[in-house]
Design an enzyme around this catalytic site. Structure first.
Site, PDB file in Angstrom:
ATOM      1  N   SER A 156       0.814  -1.220   0.000  1.00 51.10           N
ATOM      2  CA  SER A 156       0.000   0.000   0.000  1.00 51.10           C
ATOM      3  C   SER A 156       0.847   1.270   0.000  1.00 51.10           C
ATOM      4  CB  SER A 156      -0.953  -0.003   1.191  1.00 51.10           C
ATOM      5  OG  SER A 156      -0.228  -0.204   2.385  1.00 51.10           O
ATOM      6  N   ASP A 409      -4.197   6.022  11.026  1.00 45.36           N
ATOM      7  CA  ASP A 409      -3.244   5.609   9.992  1.00 45.36           C
ATOM      8  C   ASP A 409      -1.977   6.443  10.151  1.00 45.36           C
ATOM      9  OD1 ASP A 409      -1.735   5.035   7.782  1.00 45.36           O
ATOM     10  OD2 ASP A 409      -3.343   5.327   6.319  1.00 45.36           O
ATOM     11  N   HIS A 412       0.640   5.404   5.928  1.00 41.94           N
ATOM     12  CA  HIS A 412       0.537   6.051   4.616  1.00 41.94           C
ATOM     13  C   HIS A 412       0.638   7.552   4.809  1.00 41.94           C
ATOM     14  CE1 HIS A 412      -1.783   2.247   4.585  1.00 41.94           C
ATOM     15  NE2 HIS A 412      -0.944   2.030   3.584  1.00 41.94           N
TER      16      HIS A 412
END
Ligand code: NAG
Ligand code: NAG
Ligand code: NAG
Ligand code: NAG
Length: 434
Positions: A156, A409, A412
């Site tokens: 990702s 998160d 990312h």
């Protein structure tokens, strides 16, 4: 919401931008230029779509791009510059380059849409030690990649970078979604965009181990991943002969572990239940093998190709639980000396570095036409704890008060955000002469 959208490179809009200063100083060519602008304006009048102001400029921009192409000469990237060492310096608004909602990024990375109130994380640029890193220029990228298929293969973080690239490019040039997996659960996992004016394609292939894997990587409900270290991923393997430039980026899932296969044999595992009696492989060797299998497949044939090995970009949970609403709430980059690259990030970075050196040596020894490059983003990423979506991976997370538990998160990056710099460095790497 403080962040207004500003185009990345305002001079891109104007034919008198600094890239063409030499061009305008020549009176003869200036006349030609006037002609081109008139034609372009005509083109604009005829073809301008109704709607927002920005798309209205696109036909002009694209027309000029094409007509200019034969007179423009841009110097190549700096061969001796090491972009991986440097520091983040404050530069207000520098990273406000596109509206992520308009380039279809994963909702959980669209921090501005999700209501992240602080925008200071968009006020920084990466300054390598000893040489400048030019701002990303979509035209330069598309020209350098004219006619080519650029593919990101990996986890990702590879997707984060691939989406950033599509956003950076489509903020300036017309783009078209060629395909995207239908299944809503996986719609971000495999896709391709085309940039028709320069005949450039950008694809993303979800392969968190780079090589073929089954199990958890396909279905979150499954406990283990089975990884075939000798076999390219199905999707990218099928397309491999069409890919000119590949960016490989995967480390996180190897760190978590899997059961590893070579042909029909299980060679061992990392983090598998001990009662299964698999040989412990750790993560270093499988990581090397995965990169190696991919590089081999992507450098076959006589066509000149480029394979870029990207290094580890770590998370910033830093010991806090990932379901804490304050797991990563820093609002500024780390200062020089405030944060060292931790040993595991350093080790993962070194593995990819060594594999790139080995692949380069094999490529030279085998007189292969393939060029191997390293995209070392570890330090760039380590210094940016502020650039993650944090709780703004959810839309308006505090709408109903501050919950006790909420997933953050911290891995990312927000788009736009620090990951755009990965592509800024990638552009310089791709522009280097071999
Ligand atoms: C981004 O684009 C979306 C969709 O076009 C729009 O609703 C939104 O207001 C824009 N956001 C910013 C910050 O300009
Ligand atoms: C290229 O990089 C080297 C090494 O960092 C630096 O000394 C030189 O000034 C750079 N050249 C340009 C044109 O930026
Ligand atoms: C897989 O097995 C083949 C044949 O024994 C061997 O040459 C190769 O190095 C092995 N690859 C891996 C990744 O273990
Ligand atoms: C693992 O090894 C132990 C001890 O040798 C044995 O009793 C057990 O059956 C083995 N488990 C598997 C799944 O092979």
């Amino acid at each position: 919401m403080g962040a207004s959208y500003q185009p990345l490179d305002p001079q891109d809009l104007k034919p008198s931008g600094k890239n063409h200063a030499h061009f305008l100083s020549n009176p003869v060519i200036s006349w030609l230029c006037c002609g081109f602008i008139s034609l372009a304006l005509l083109h604009l009048l005829i073809f301008a779509p109704s709607g927002t102001q920005w798309p209205a400029f696109s036909p002009l921009l694209q027309y000029i791009d094409d007509t200019y192409n034969f007179v423009s000469s841009e110097p190549g990237g700096n061969e001796s510059c090491d972009y991986s060492v440097g520091k983040w310096v404050r530069s207000p608004g520098y990273a406000r380059r596109y509206n992520a909602t308009e380039c279809n990024v994963k909702e959980s990375h669209d921090c501005i849409r999700n209501g992240r109130p602080d925008t200071g994380y968009l006020d920084w640029r990466w300054q390598p030690t000893g040489c400048p890193l030019p701002a990303f220029n979509a035209r330069t990228f598309l020209r350098a990649m004219r006619g080519k298929h650029v593919a990101f293969i990996g986890d990702s973080m590879a997707r984060n970078q691939a989406q950033s690239l599509v956003c950076l490019l489509s903020a300036a040039f017309r783009s078209r979604l060629v395909y995207r997996d239908e299944d809503a659960q996986h719609s971000y996992n495999n896709w391709r965009y085309a940039f028709p004016l320069h005949d450039v394609k950008v694809s993303y292939y979800w392969n968190p181990f780079i090589v073929k894997s089954t199990g958890k990587s396909e279905d979150e409900n499954i406990q283990e991943s089975h990884v075939h270290l000798d076999t390219p991923g199905d999707r990218w393997g099928a397309d491999a002969d069409t890919i000119d430039v590949t960016v490989l980026s995967a480390s996180h899932w190897l760190l978590n572990g899997a059961i590893y296969h070579n042909g029909s044999e299980v060679v061992g595992a990392h983090n598998a239940p001990p009662e299964l009696n698999y040989t412990g492989l750790g993560y270093a060797w499988p990581l090397k093998m995965a990169y190696r299998t991919a590089v081999e497949r992507l450098s076959s044939g006589v066509r000149p190709r480029t394979v870029v090995l990207a290094t580890f970009s770590p998370a910033h949970f830093e010991g806090r639980p990932s379901d804490s609403p304050t797991a990563c709430t820093k609002m500024e980059p780390y200062k020089e000396g405030e944060k060292e690259v931790d040993w595991i990030s350093k080790e993962l970075r070194d593995i990819v570095y060594e594999e790139a050196v080995a692949a380069k040596a094999r490529s030279v020894a085998g007189e292969s036409a393939t060029r191997i490059e390293l995209l070392d983003v570890t330090k760039v990423a380590v210094m940016r704890p502020d650039g993650h979506p944090s709780v703004y991976m959810h839309r308006d997370p505090f709408e109903h008060g501050v919950p006790e538990r909420m997933y953050s998160d911290c891995l990312h990056f927000c788009l736009p955000g620090p990951v755009d710099t990965f592509n800024e460095i990638l552009l310089q790497i791709l522009r280097k002469r071999r």
